[in-house]
Design an enzyme around this catalytic site. Sequence first.
Site, mmCIF file in Angstrom:
data_model
loop_
_atom_site.group_PDB
_atom_site.id
_atom_site.type_symbol
_atom_site.label_atom_id
_atom_site.label_comp_id
_atom_site.label_asym_id
_atom_site.label_seq_id
_atom_site.Cartn_x
_atom_site.Cartn_y
_atom_site.Cartn_z
ATOM 1 N N HIS A 195 0.866 -1.178 0.000
ATOM 2 C CA HIS A 195 0.000 0.000 0.000
ATOM 3 C C HIS A 195 0.903 1.227 0.000
ATOM 4 O O HIS A 195 1.647 1.467 0.955
ATOM 5 C CB HIS A 195 -0.919 0.013 1.219
ATOM 6 N N CYS A 196 0.832 1.998 -1.067
ATOM 7 C CA CYS A 196 1.722 3.141 -1.230
ATOM 8 C C CYS A 196 0.999 4.418 -0.821
ATOM 9 O O CYS A 196 0.046 4.835 -1.492
ATOM 10 C CB CYS A 196 2.198 3.239 -2.674
#
Length: 390
Positions: A195-196
């Site tokens: 998850h960026c």
Amino acid sequence: MKNCEYQQIDPQALSTPTPTPPPHPVTENGHDKEKEVKRPKRKWEVFPGKNRFYCDGRIIVARQSGVLPLTLGLILVTSGLFFIFDCPFLVKHLTSCIPVIGGVLFVFVVITLLQTSLTDPGILPRATPDEAADIEKQIDNTGNTTYRPPPRTKEVLINQQVVKLKYCFTCKMFRPPRTSHCSLCDNCVERFDHHCPWVGNCVGKRNYRFFYTFIVSLSFLTAFIFGCVTTHLALRAQGGKGLVFALQESPGSAVELVICFFSVWSILGLSGFHTYLVASNLTTNEDIKGSWSGKSGAEDTTNPYSHKNIFINCCSVLCGPMPPSLIDRRGFLPTEDSAQTGGAEIELPTLATKNEINVVGGSSQLACGLQEPPPPVPALPNSHQNSSSA
């Protein structure tokens, strides 16, 4: 005795009470509220994950967008200062190709960033209640609904390598290979990478190629702007004027120089790391956990998804066909027939059966038009009966 003709009565001919429909609630604007309630809903309106939808479900973003506005703002500010302060000087003294190259890189970076942020990363739909109940029966034989068993796994064989599938208690299913549940988005994402927060979305099977092209193109843009700013200041400082004079002549270049200097190294390192992952057909999640490198404690483990060829791995990750979205966020919810026909039920009066109506003495009350039965006739003398019979 009053004559009364007995005949069959049609039950439909009886007057039944006509129910008065309830008044339709009207909203403040004068619209029918019942029509608004019965409006078919799309699946994105009741989506269980922590996502936000825009444009009637066409755009999906994470609820925690992170620092996506900061990322987009830094790109816009740095590129804008470059085109305002550096490009005119470099076009005059060097070549007119510099703004063209910078413009192409800038457009490519913005497009790939928006594609990464607004694309479904590969969310898997949760199991339906029937599917969840069937899976629970298979894996939980305790019969206690309050019992939460420990995580259970299934083993599958992929390219002669045993892969364990973990059970997701939130989505009520066994996760497919390379799938993980994102705690921030509350979704199971296929081929979950990470998850960026910089793009404000999960990076998975459907948007990893956009993420990779974004960081690579951003590396080229940052390095290009950094080199152009350095050249610009060096040319202005010629003739003994010094760097201070060059910065005074072009104050925007100083801002660009600071931003690019502190960001280019991290962006280049991130691009190199993901280039290694693409060439090995690995994900960030698998590399950190050491799923196929022996870090997890398992011996004689190899990556079952690698094609043993760098070129084939890159093509399978970046050039494969785009898989369709599985959540069908713009689809309509299935309408329940019972909800449409399950309105106010009309209670009909209890009628006698056809056999009871046809019998002459069986139901004189119904046959005589629902009147009271006549009083009993007193018995006649025997003489009168004999005369009448004669």
